[in-house]
Design a protein around this motif. Structure first.
Motif, PDB file in Angstrom:
ATOM      1  N   TRP A  33       0.823  -1.259   0.100  1.00  3.68           N
ATOM      2  CA  TRP A  33       0.163   0.139  -0.031  1.00  3.68           C
ATOM      3  C   TRP A  33       0.988   1.233   0.159  1.00  3.68           C
ATOM      4  O   TRP A  33       1.954   1.262   0.668  1.00  3.68           O
ATOM      5  N   ALA A  34       0.443   2.365  -0.947  1.00  4.75           N
ATOM      6  CA  ALA A  34       1.276   3.578  -0.904  1.00  4.75           C
ATOM      7  C   ALA A  34       0.154   4.516  -1.213  1.00  4.75           C
ATOM      8  O   ALA A  34      -0.591   4.322  -2.330  1.00  4.75           O
ATOM      9  N   ASN A  35      -0.056   5.584  -0.375  1.00  2.00           N
ATOM     10  CA  ASN A  35      -0.762   6.564  -0.724  1.00  2.00           C
ATOM     11  C   ASN A  35      -0.638   7.307  -1.966  1.00  2.00           C
ATOM     12  O   ASN A  35       0.357   7.632  -2.423  1.00  2.00           O
ATOM     13  N   PRO A  36      -1.959   7.231  -2.859  1.00  2.00           N
ATOM     14  CA  PRO A  36      -1.629   7.439  -4.341  1.00  2.00           C
ATOM     15  C   PRO A  36      -1.641   8.877  -4.573  1.00  2.00           C
ATOM     16  O   PRO A  36      -1.357   9.455  -5.684  1.00  2.00           O
ATOM     17  N   LEU A  37      -2.071   9.877  -3.628  1.00  2.00           N
ATOM     18  CA  LEU A  37      -2.226  11.329  -3.634  1.00  2.00           C
ATOM     19  C   LEU A  37      -1.796  12.129  -2.641  1.00  2.00           C
ATOM     20  O   LEU A  37      -2.068  11.738  -1.446  1.00  2.00           O
ATOM     21  N   GLU A  38      -1.097  13.371  -3.054  1.00  2.00           N
ATOM     22  CA  GLU A  38      -0.618  14.307  -1.954  1.00  2.00           C
ATOM     23  C   GLU A  38      -1.751  15.008  -1.695  1.00  2.00           C
ATOM     24  O   GLU A  38      -2.522  15.498  -2.528  1.00  2.00           O
ATOM     25  N   PRO A  39      -1.701  15.440  -0.438  1.00  2.00           N
ATOM     26  CA  PRO A  39      -2.784  16.689  -0.015  1.00  2.00           C
ATOM     27  C   PRO A  39      -2.860  17.917  -0.842  1.00  2.00           C
ATOM     28  O   PRO A  39      -4.013  18.430  -1.260  1.00  2.00           O
ATOM     29  N   ASP A  40      -1.717  18.326  -1.305  1.00  2.00           N
ATOM     30  CA  ASP A  40      -1.423  19.599  -2.030  1.00  2.00           C
ATOM     31  C   ASP A  40      -2.149  19.296  -3.564  1.00  2.00           C
ATOM     32  O   ASP A  40      -2.841  20.088  -4.049  1.00  2.00           O
ATOM     33  N   GLU A  41      -1.856  18.009  -3.944  1.00  2.00           N
ATOM     34  CA  GLU A  41      -2.600  17.866  -5.287  1.00  2.00           C
ATOM     35  C   GLU A  41      -4.177  17.851  -5.053  1.00  2.00           C
ATOM     36  O   GLU A  41      -4.637  18.049  -6.163  1.00  2.00           O
ATOM     37  N   LEU A  42      -4.868  17.043  -4.026  1.00  2.00           N
ATOM     38  CA  LEU A  42      -6.084  17.138  -3.887  1.00  2.00           C
ATOM     39  C   LEU A  42      -6.497  18.589  -3.858  1.00  2.00           C
ATOM     40  O   LEU A  42      -7.787  19.108  -4.395  1.00  2.00           O
TER      41      LEU A  42
END
Length: 385
Positions: A33-42
């Protein structure tokens, strides 16, 4: 792109014992498992006008909602109150998020809606509520405490709020703390409430569609009526005299009822309508067409050179068996397919990335179909992405 997969998850048991019946906590079933999106991108997506987003501020009965697009400066002025940013259909814009759908395709594609992504600060959430559809809640990063409760329905009292459908009464029956990679499945109409524990809480909600009976009838009838002729009218040759002219006779009612039900009962018409209806894009106003349209010669050259095709995550693909072939439905349009076309259509519906084998790549009808889909923006050549 490498698609994430499950390890040790029993699909048969899940469908038999849990699907649309009761919640299930699935502790990190991913092979990795790896988080696919960074908060800044969201946050960046929430600033885009074509992306549907909401910002929920507050907690414990004092929620306020702001709708996107949001100004970039808004995130610097959030203050200390708990907050939750929710962005719809992130899978349409981020291939790594779209890849999260792959392990859930034991449910037919036409039932899958989109992947909503939320980012919450400590204590952030949207309050106790229930949905009309199934959802898998994947913890991406940080931690979230989930509580699930009673079965809800139209009679369940709601708090007065213009933007959120919050339950007035929430009776928690189970509670879990989800860590990265954990998944909570929640069936339709089951009350649930998630609260971020600490900052940096990201949750990926794989949601499913469940058309209502009224929705199906309304849209199907609208489609039927659009094709009907005004001179298709009631007739009653051989009518008999009645004792009372004020009566609507049983014979008349039978003829009238048949006029209506004959069209509604046409299974082939319904199948063709539903194929188009269920594949209509979630956001049809977004233009995915290429700047320079493809010609069949260009398509042929790329296929001969072995260039693979990839599906646009924002597009919807389904097929229905029809006679000696299939009807392929892509973004609301129908393409009758047989022979090589049918083989290609089935492969396209099954795979997100497709390397077209030589015998299909040389088919003129397959090339024409691919050209149409490329020019609709539903698929792309891998090297052109």
């Amino acid at each position: 792109m490498t698609f994430p997969t499950f390890s040790g998850f029993d699909v048969t048991t899940f469908l038999r014992d849990y699907w649309q019946q009761k919640p299930l906590l699935i502790r990190n079933p991913w092979t990795s498992w790896a988080n696919p999106l960074e908060p800044d991108e969201l946050a960046g997506l929430a600033c885009e006008p074509e992306v549907e987003s909401r910002l929920v501020i507050g907690a414990q009965g004092s929620w306020a909602v702001e709708h996107g697009p949001l100004a970039e400066a808004r995130f610097a002025r959030l203050g200390q109150e708990p907050s939750t940013l929710l962005v719809q259909a992130v899978d349409h814009h981020v291939p790594e998020v779209a890849a999260l759908i792959a392990p859930f395709r034991f449910i037919p594609d036409w039932r899958i809606d989109d992947v909503m992504v939320s980012y919450a600060t400590d204590g952030g959430g949207v309050g106790p509520h229930f949905d009309q559809y199934d959802v898998f809640l994947i913890q991406g990063s940080g931690s979230r405490r989930w509580r699930v409760g009673q079965h809800c329905g139209p009679e369940s009292p709601l708090l007065p709020h213009d933007e959120l459908r919050l339950l007035a009464n929430f009776e928690a029956t189970d509670e879990w703390l989800l860590e990265p990679g954990d998944i909570l499945y929640v069936p339709p109409r089951i009350a649930h409430d998630g609260v971020a524990v600490g900052d940096g809480c990201m949750t990926y909600s794989v949601g499913f569609r469940a058309p209502s009976r009224s929705e199906l009838i309304t849209h199907f009838v609208d489609d039927l009526v659009a094709e009907m002729q005004d001179d298709d009218r009631y007739v009653d040759p051989g009518i008999s005299t009645q004792n009372n002219p004020g009566e609507i006779s049983g014979d008349a009612l039978a003829r009238l009822h048949h006029m209506v039900t004959e069209k509604l009962a046409d299974r082939q018409s319904f199948a063709r309508w539903f194929g188009g209806y269920s594949t209509t894009p979630k956001y049809p106003e977004v233009d995915w067409t290429p700047e320079d349209p493809f010609c069949v010669e260009e398509v042929s050259l790329k296929l001969v050179n072995g260039v693979a095709l990839t599906r646009n995550p924002a597009s919807r693909f389904s097929f229905i068996q029809s006679g000696h072939g299939v009807e392929l439905f892509v973004d609301g349009q129908c393409f009758p397919c047989s022979g090589g076309d049918e083989v290609f259509a089935r492969l396209l519906c099954a795979q997100n990335r497709l390397a077209v084998v030589p015998e299909l790549a040389c088919s003129e009808t397959v090339q024409l179909l691919i050209m149409h889909l490329l020019n609709m923006g539903c698929i792309a050549f891998e090297w052109d992405e």
